[in-house]
Design a protein around this motif. Structure first.
Motif, PDB file in Angstrom:
ATOM      1  N   ASP A  87     -46.576   7.960  54.977  1.00  0.00           N
ATOM      2  CA  ASP A  87     -47.131   7.902  56.331  1.00  0.00           C
ATOM      3  C   ASP A  87     -48.652   7.936  56.355  1.00  0.00           C
ATOM      4  O   ASP A  87     -49.262   7.501  57.335  1.00  0.00           O
ATOM      5  CB  ASP A  87     -46.600   9.076  57.167  1.00  0.00           C
ATOM      6  N   LEU A  88     -49.263   8.452  55.293  1.00  0.00           N
ATOM      7  CA  LEU A  88     -50.713   8.591  55.249  1.00  0.00           C
ATOM      8  C   LEU A  88     -51.188   8.414  53.816  1.00  0.00           C
ATOM      9  O   LEU A  88     -50.615   8.998  52.893  1.00  0.00           O
ATOM     10  CB  LEU A  88     -51.140   9.963  55.783  1.00  0.00           C
ATOM     11  N   VAL A  89     -52.232   7.608  53.630  1.00  0.00           N
ATOM     12  CA  VAL A  89     -52.841   7.393  52.319  1.00  0.00           C
ATOM     13  C   VAL A  89     -54.349   7.529  52.477  1.00  0.00           C
ATOM     14  O   VAL A  89     -54.955   6.827  53.308  1.00  0.00           O
ATOM     15  CB  VAL A  89     -52.484   6.011  51.738  1.00  0.00           C
ATOM     16  N   CYS A  90     -54.950   8.424  51.691  1.00  0.00           N
ATOM     17  CA  CYS A  90     -56.399   8.616  51.682  1.00  0.00           C
ATOM     18  C   CYS A  90     -56.942   8.160  50.335  1.00  0.00           C
ATOM     19  O   CYS A  90     -56.451   8.606  49.289  1.00  0.00           O
ATOM     20  CB  CYS A  90     -56.754  10.083  51.930  1.00  0.00           C
ATOM     21  N   MET A  91     -57.949   7.299  50.363  1.00  0.00           N
ATOM     22  CA  MET A  91     -58.530   6.766  49.133  1.00  0.00           C
ATOM     23  C   MET A  91     -60.051   6.915  49.184  1.00  0.00           C
ATOM     24  O   MET A  91     -60.761   5.973  49.543  1.00  0.00           O
ATOM     25  CB  MET A  91     -58.128   5.304  48.931  1.00  0.00           C
ATOM     26  N   GLY A 116     -48.297   3.321  59.615  1.00  0.00           N
ATOM     27  CA  GLY A 116     -48.903   4.273  58.701  1.00  0.00           C
ATOM     28  C   GLY A 116     -50.415   4.142  58.695  1.00  0.00           C
ATOM     29  O   GLY A 116     -50.982   3.102  59.036  1.00  0.00           O
ATOM     30  N   ARG A 117     -51.081   5.213  58.271  1.00  0.00           N
ATOM     31  CA  ARG A 117     -52.540   5.282  58.367  1.00  0.00           C
ATOM     32  C   ARG A 117     -53.170   5.257  56.985  1.00  0.00           C
ATOM     33  O   ARG A 117     -52.721   5.960  56.076  1.00  0.00           O
ATOM     34  CB  ARG A 117     -52.944   6.548  59.124  1.00  0.00           C
ATOM     35  N   LEU A 118     -54.221   4.448  56.836  1.00  0.00           N
ATOM     36  CA  LEU A 118     -54.983   4.344  55.609  1.00  0.00           C
ATOM     37  C   LEU A 118     -56.414   4.771  55.890  1.00  0.00           C
ATOM     38  O   LEU A 118     -57.062   4.245  56.805  1.00  0.00           O
ATOM     39  CB  LEU A 118     -54.963   2.904  55.085  1.00  0.00           C
TER      40      LEU A 118
END
Length: 260
Positions: A87-91, A116-118
């Motif tokens: 649901d969430l990916v932080c890069m 989903g949030r990037l």
């Protein structure tokens, strides 16, 4: 952040503080069940997020640092998560150090669920810090740990995300002059930062971008009243009236007369 050798220790500290505040604001209202922080182990991107399942993993270009906070090490071009599972990916600063940023973005799009949030952070090449990087690049071709560094502009990254089907929710810039290395000048540079935020926003030294994965599908038409047809009813079709005689001979004679 040892991979930023062209910045001073004070600038790295200010950068870390600004990114931490931006990441907190980006993920605090993100709801779901599964969240991932890929790389950026100097930051706690998921510390204010309330999802029950959260992972912090390192990448192939961070194996030499060996941080104890990472739960696993993955390849940025082949993620182990299934399709539509996060649901969430932080890069934070992943695309700048990846050998193939296009493949990394495709993997992020694959594992994210619809809506989903990037969350991405990167150094702006069209800034003061970007100019310092160009000067440093003339002497060195790789980072301290040997990984390539390529700065990506926000406009180019937006184009890549839109091609994959993302919708840009927001993009915030920061740190125009702050972090010059002089403690006595911090108040002046912070005041100048606030002024620059309204005058030259795209020239900030760093930016944080939030994108939402969009999937096209059916869309309900609001306001339409649909009435189901009653079962067993057949619509009446008008027919032309033709007088036909019961005597076959007379019908044949009439048709022959018309042909003649």
């Amino acid at each position: 952040m040892p991979w930023l050798p062209w910045l001073t220790v004070s600038q790295r500290k200010v950068l870390q503080q600004w990114e931490q505040s931006e990441l907190d604001a980006a993920v605090v209202d993100a709801f779901g069940f599964h969240a991932l922080q890929l790389a950026g182990l100097d930051l706690e991107a998921l510390r204010v997020n309330r999802m029950p399942h959260r992972w912090v993993v390192s990448t192939e270009f961070e194996t030499s640092s060996g941080s104890a906070d990472a739960q696993a090490c993955v390849d940025t071009m082949a993620w182990p998560w299934a399709q539509d599972s996060l649901d969430l990916v932080c890069m934070p600063h992943v695309l700048e150090r990846s050998h193939n940023p296009h493949a990394t973005l495709r993997e992020a799009h694959r594992v994210l669920m619809p809506e989903g949030r990037l969350v991405l952070t990167a150094i702006n090449p069209w800034s003061v810090w970007g100019g310092k990087y160009k000067n440093w690049r003339r002497q060195y071709t790789a980072g301290v740990d040997g990984t390539p560094v390529q700065l990506l502009s926000a406009g180019r990254l937006k184009d890549w995300l839109r091609l994959l089907g993302f919708e840009i929710e927001r993009c915030s810039y920061g740190l125009w002059l702050t972090g010059a290395g002089h403690q006595s000048a911090h108040r002046v540079t912070r005041w100048l930062d606030r002024r620059m935020a309204s005058l030259a926003e795209p020239l900030g030294s760093v930016y944080c971008m939030v994108a939402i994965k969009k999937v096209q599908g059916m869309r309900l038409i609001k306001g339409a009243s649909w009435r189901p047809a009653a079962a067993g009813q057949v619509a009446a079709v008008p027919m032309a009236r033709v007088s036909v005689s019961t005597d076959p001979a007379s019908n044949y004679q009439k048709e022959s007369a018309q042909d003649a």
